[in-house]
Scaffold this motif. Structure first.
Motif, mmCIF file in Angstrom:
data_model
loop_
_atom_site.group_PDB
_atom_site.id
_atom_site.type_symbol
_atom_site.label_atom_id
_atom_site.label_comp_id
_atom_site.label_asym_id
_atom_site.label_seq_id
_atom_site.Cartn_x
_atom_site.Cartn_y
_atom_site.Cartn_z
ATOM 1 N N GLU A 26 0.886 -1.281 -0.064
ATOM 2 C CA GLU A 26 0.089 -0.053 -0.140
ATOM 3 C C GLU A 26 0.906 1.236 -0.057
ATOM 4 O O GLU A 26 0.919 1.901 1.025
ATOM 5 C CB GLU A 26 -1.048 -0.130 1.394
ATOM 6 N N PRO A 27 1.154 1.646 -1.173
ATOM 7 C CA PRO A 27 2.114 2.859 -1.182
ATOM 8 C C PRO A 27 1.544 4.014 -1.119
ATOM 9 O O PRO A 27 0.135 4.112 -1.603
ATOM 10 C CB PRO A 27 2.960 2.781 -2.597
ATOM 11 N N GLY A 28 1.954 5.296 -0.622
ATOM 12 C CA GLY A 28 1.621 6.547 -0.829
ATOM 13 C C GLY A 28 2.041 6.886 -2.218
ATOM 14 O O GLY A 28 2.271 6.218 -2.967
ATOM 15 N N PRO A 29 2.261 8.355 -2.250
ATOM 16 C CA PRO A 29 2.578 8.702 -3.645
ATOM 17 C C PRO A 29 4.255 8.413 -3.898
ATOM 18 O O PRO A 29 4.955 8.224 -3.060
ATOM 19 C CB PRO A 29 2.706 10.169 -3.371
ATOM 20 N N VAL A 30 4.370 7.650 -5.253
ATOM 21 C CA VAL A 30 5.500 7.345 -5.819
ATOM 22 C C VAL A 30 6.023 8.203 -7.222
ATOM 23 O O VAL A 30 5.043 8.151 -7.767
ATOM 24 C CB VAL A 30 5.365 5.875 -6.200
ATOM 25 N N HIS A 31 7.149 8.553 -7.261
ATOM 26 C CA HIS A 31 7.483 9.212 -8.422
ATOM 27 C C HIS A 31 7.678 8.174 -9.756
ATOM 28 O O HIS A 31 8.753 7.834 -9.708
ATOM 29 C CB HIS A 31 8.805 10.095 -8.180
ATOM 30 N N THR A 32 6.539 8.252 -10.298
ATOM 31 C CA THR A 32 6.698 7.254 -11.665
ATOM 32 C C THR A 32 5.854 8.039 -12.911
ATOM 33 O O THR A 32 5.430 9.034 -12.559
ATOM 34 C CB THR A 32 5.958 5.935 -11.527
ATOM 35 N N GLU A 33 5.763 7.325 -13.709
ATOM 36 C CA GLU A 33 4.858 7.805 -14.972
ATOM 37 C C GLU A 33 3.645 7.901 -14.531
ATOM 38 O O GLU A 33 2.837 8.916 -15.292
ATOM 39 C CB GLU A 33 4.977 7.063 -16.116
ATOM 40 N N PHE A 34 3.048 7.212 -13.625
ATOM 41 C CA PHE A 34 1.647 7.365 -13.172
ATOM 42 C C PHE A 34 1.362 8.940 -13.045
ATOM 43 O O PHE A 34 0.316 9.397 -13.239
ATOM 44 C CB PHE A 34 1.508 6.544 -11.677
ATOM 45 N N GLU A 35 2.249 9.580 -12.232
ATOM 46 C CA GLU A 35 2.041 10.948 -11.592
ATOM 47 C C GLU A 35 2.069 11.905 -12.838
ATOM 48 O O GLU A 35 1.334 12.683 -13.162
ATOM 49 C CB GLU A 35 3.165 11.180 -10.673
ATOM 50 N N THR A 36 2.933 11.597 -13.894
ATOM 51 C CA THR A 36 3.278 12.407 -14.958
ATOM 52 C C THR A 36 2.034 12.224 -15.750
ATOM 53 O O THR A 36 1.576 13.284 -16.173
ATOM 54 C CB THR A 36 4.576 12.303 -15.666
ATOM 55 N N LYS A 37 1.580 11.160 -16.065
ATOM 56 C CA LYS A 37 0.400 10.666 -17.146
ATOM 57 C C LYS A 37 -0.849 11.588 -16.406
ATOM 58 O O LYS A 37 -1.432 12.152 -17.224
ATOM 59 C CB LYS A 37 0.084 9.387 -17.085
ATOM 60 N N MET A 38 -0.856 11.579 -15.092
ATOM 61 C CA MET A 38 -2.218 12.192 -14.637
ATOM 62 C C MET A 38 -1.889 13.789 -14.766
ATOM 63 O O MET A 38 -3.072 14.361 -14.969
ATOM 64 C CB MET A 38 -2.426 11.657 -13.076
ATOM 65 N N MET A 39 -0.671 14.305 -14.428
ATOM 66 C CA MET A 39 -0.712 15.885 -14.630
ATOM 67 C C MET A 39 -0.951 16.103 -16.110
ATOM 68 O O MET A 39 -1.494 17.062 -16.345
ATOM 69 C CB MET A 39 0.625 16.185 -14.331
ATOM 70 N N GLU A 40 -0.239 15.389 -17.087
ATOM 71 C CA GLU A 40 -0.655 15.626 -18.535
ATOM 72 C C GLU A 40 -1.998 15.644 -18.775
ATOM 73 O O GLU A 40 -2.639 16.459 -19.437
ATOM 74 C CB GLU A 40 0.097 14.549 -19.350
ATOM 75 N N GLU A 41 -2.811 14.649 -18.254
ATOM 76 C CA GLU A 41 -4.346 14.801 -18.481
ATOM 77 C C GLU A 41 -5.032 15.994 -18.055
ATOM 78 O O GLU A 41 -5.856 16.669 -18.578
ATOM 79 C CB GLU A 41 -4.893 13.392 -17.820
ATOM 80 N N VAL A 42 -4.483 16.206 -16.820
ATOM 81 C CA VAL A 42 -5.202 17.468 -16.096
ATOM 82 C C VAL A 42 -4.936 18.599 -16.849
ATOM 83 O O VAL A 42 -5.835 19.634 -17.062
ATOM 84 C CB VAL A 42 -4.618 17.620 -14.723
ATOM 85 N N ALA A 43 -3.630 18.889 -17.609
ATOM 86 C CA ALA A 43 -3.496 20.058 -18.124
ATOM 87 C C ALA A 43 -4.261 20.173 -19.400
ATOM 88 O O ALA A 43 -4.553 21.212 -19.820
ATOM 89 C CB ALA A 43 -1.992 19.854 -18.627
ATOM 90 N N LYS A 44 -4.514 19.005 -20.017
ATOM 91 C CA LYS A 44 -5.177 19.131 -21.245
ATOM 92 C C LYS A 44 -6.807 19.001 -21.200
ATOM 93 O O LYS A 44 -7.599 19.429 -22.053
ATOM 94 C CB LYS A 44 -4.955 18.116 -22.376
ATOM 95 N N MET A 45 -7.249 18.613 -19.948
ATOM 96 C CA MET A 45 -8.737 18.580 -19.559
ATOM 97 C C MET A 45 -9.545 19.856 -19.360
ATOM 98 O O MET A 45 -8.889 20.953 -18.932
ATOM 99 C CB MET A 45 -9.037 17.463 -18.274
ATOM 100 N N GLU A 46 -10.840 19.764 -19.988
ATOM 101 C CA GLU A 46 -11.473 21.064 -19.759
ATOM 102 C C GLU A 46 -12.667 20.834 -18.985
ATOM 103 O O GLU A 46 -13.269 21.978 -18.519
ATOM 104 C CB GLU A 46 -12.055 21.363 -21.195
ATOM 105 N N TYR A 47 -12.875 19.892 -18.361
ATOM 106 C CA TYR A 47 -13.935 19.380 -17.290
ATOM 107 C C TYR A 47 -15.332 19.897 -17.719
ATOM 108 O O TYR A 47 -15.856 20.576 -16.913
ATOM 109 C CB TYR A 47 -13.312 20.008 -16.045
ATOM 110 N N PRO A 48 -15.722 19.475 -18.831
ATOM 111 C CA PRO A 48 -17.220 19.744 -19.240
ATOM 112 C C PRO A 48 -18.121 19.131 -18.024
ATOM 113 O O PRO A 48 -17.822 18.084 -17.525
ATOM 114 C CB PRO A 48 -17.173 18.794 -20.414
ATOM 115 N N GLY A 49 -19.149 19.928 -17.905
ATOM 116 C CA GLY A 49 -20.057 19.228 -16.860
ATOM 117 C C GLY A 49 -19.851 19.600 -15.410
ATOM 118 O O GLY A 49 -20.845 19.544 -14.426
ATOM 119 N N ALA A 50 -18.692 20.126 -15.045
ATOM 120 C CA ALA A 50 -18.234 20.664 -13.744
ATOM 121 C C ALA A 50 -18.275 22.132 -13.681
ATOM 122 O O ALA A 50 -18.164 22.801 -14.429
ATOM 123 C CB ALA A 50 -16.861 20.111 -13.457
#
Ligand SMILES: NC(=O)C1=CN([C@@H]2O[C@H](COP(=O)(O)OP(=O)(O)OC[C@H]3O[C@@H](n4cnc5c(N)ncnc54)[C@H](OP(=O)(O)O)[C@@H]3O)[C@@H](O)[C@H]2O)C=CC1
Ligand SMILES: CC1=C(/C=C/C(C)=C/C=C/C(C)=C/C=O)C(C)(C)CCC1
Length: 318
Positions: A187-211
């Motif tokens: 049960e790890p907490g935050p780990v520096h992997t592509e998991f983090e980078t992939k999510m931050m990339e998603e966040v940067a390009k998302m527009e959050y329709p509906g929110a």
């Protein structure tokens, strides 16, 4: 070959990057050559990083196979290609993240997370466990998360997928004990992997329709900076998690639950200290919305709370 015994066959899912890659390499490089690692990934075109990190162990103590945890055929073909279908240690590592306001995430995207993190792990266990039960031997490792124990705001669906796997494993562990098959959650907490980078990339390009605008603001301006702070202050490396996993595998009496980050000992304790759930919900609320701007200080307090007296409750990489 290890002296006095056969090599243990270890099959790992999701070895193209991050934690899976590091576990594969650490075990393949074992001084006593106690492991034969079958490192798997869904897309073999991504093998270069693993092959490079494996160095001269590649083709010796480490072999590479294709496996997509979301496909019945792929899982069956892969396990059938292993000699006698004999796997001593199965490491369920493959997983994907999903971040953001629920209103703006499609049902299909949510289902994909469950298909990988929950059903992918279940599919693997279903395929490998019957042979382990017959042999009255084996160890199943599942890469869960602190988010399998405690929900984190804006990680609603990812958290739910890890809670699902925790519930599944908690139930399975009892039956498996009767067959001498061990089951351990990491049960790890935050780990520096592509998991983090992939999510931050998603966040940067998302527009959050509906929110609505407030929700988007809380997500982008409050949660994301706090989360970055938490990764910076407390993030572990994938090597740390690989070392913890090796310890669990090599323990004579492996624990069922294995937190790797001492920050989460008090967070999890809080949950059990107040069965109404109010303490956890309000503490997280205050940490995020009231003390968010003081996150650096909060981190120091949390680090202090997790001093050595609590550290024995986690598994350390050293
Ligand atoms: N990083 C973190 O902060 C934490 C991660 N975890 C868990 O650790 C595990 C590993 O994540 P991490 O190393 O950080 O992230 P990475 O993104 O670096 O690695 C995830 C791996 O899973 C693979 N994968 C995804 N979908 C599938 C699939 N359908 N079949 C086979 N493999 C697949 C990816 O392959 P591909 O390259 O093809 O996408 C990749 O190899 C996950 O279960 C994650 O939930 C737990 C706690 C914290
Ligand atoms: C602890 C904590 C927070 C964030 C935790 C994070 C960001 C955890 C990430 C865990 C991961 C990535 C697990 C993967 O499985 C908040 C919400 C900022 C509020 C303050 C307390």
């Amino acid at each position: 070959m290890a002296s006095g015994g056969e090599q243990k066959v270890v099959l790992i899912t999701g070895c193209s990057s991050g934690i899976g890659l590091r576990i594969a390499v650490l075990l393949a490089r074992d001084d006593l050559k106690r492991y034969h690692v079958i490192a798997t990934m869904r897309d073999l075109r991504k093998k270069d990083r693993l092959v490079e990190a494996a160095g001269d162990t590649y083709g010796k103590t480490l072999t590479l196979l294709s496996l997509d945890v979301c496909s019945d055929d792929s899982v069956r073909q892969c396990i059938d290609s292993v000699k006698d279908r004999h796997i001593d240690i199965l490491i369920n590592n493959a997983g994907v993240g999903l971040l953001g306001p629920v209103e703006s995430i499609s049902m299909d995207d949510m289902k994909k997370v469950f298909e990988t993190n929950f059903f992918g792990t279940v599919r693997m266990i279903k395929e490998v466990m019957p042979d382990m039960k017959k042999r009255r031997a084996g160890h199943i490792i599942v890469m869960s998360s602190v988010m399998g124990l405690q929900g984190v705001v804006f990680n609603d669906v990812y958290t739910a997928s890890k809670f699902a796997i925790e519930g599944f494993c908690e139930s399975m562990a009892v039956q498996l004990l009767k067959f001498n098959v061990k089951l351990s959650l990491i049960e790890p907490g935050p780990v520096h992997t592509e998991f983090e980078t992939k999510m931050m990339e998603e966040v940067a390009k998302m527009e959050y329709p509906g929110a609505d605008a407030d929700t988007v603001r809380y997500f982008k301006d409050v949660y994301i900076p706090s989360s970055i702070d938490i990764f910076e202050a407390l993030g572990q490396t994938p090597e740390d998690i690989a070392k913890c996993t090796k310890k669990v595998i090599e323990s004579s009496r492996p624990r069922f639950r294995n937190l790797t980050n001492s920050l989460y000992t008090p967070i999890v304790a809080m949950k059990y200290a107040d069965e109404t759930g109010g303490l956890s919900v309000h503490t997280f609320y205050n940490l995020l919305f009231n003390f968010g701007s003081l996150m650096h200080i909060t981190m120091s307090i949390l680090k202090c709370l997790t001093c050595s007296c609590l550290r024995r409750r986690t598994i350390s990489p050293d």
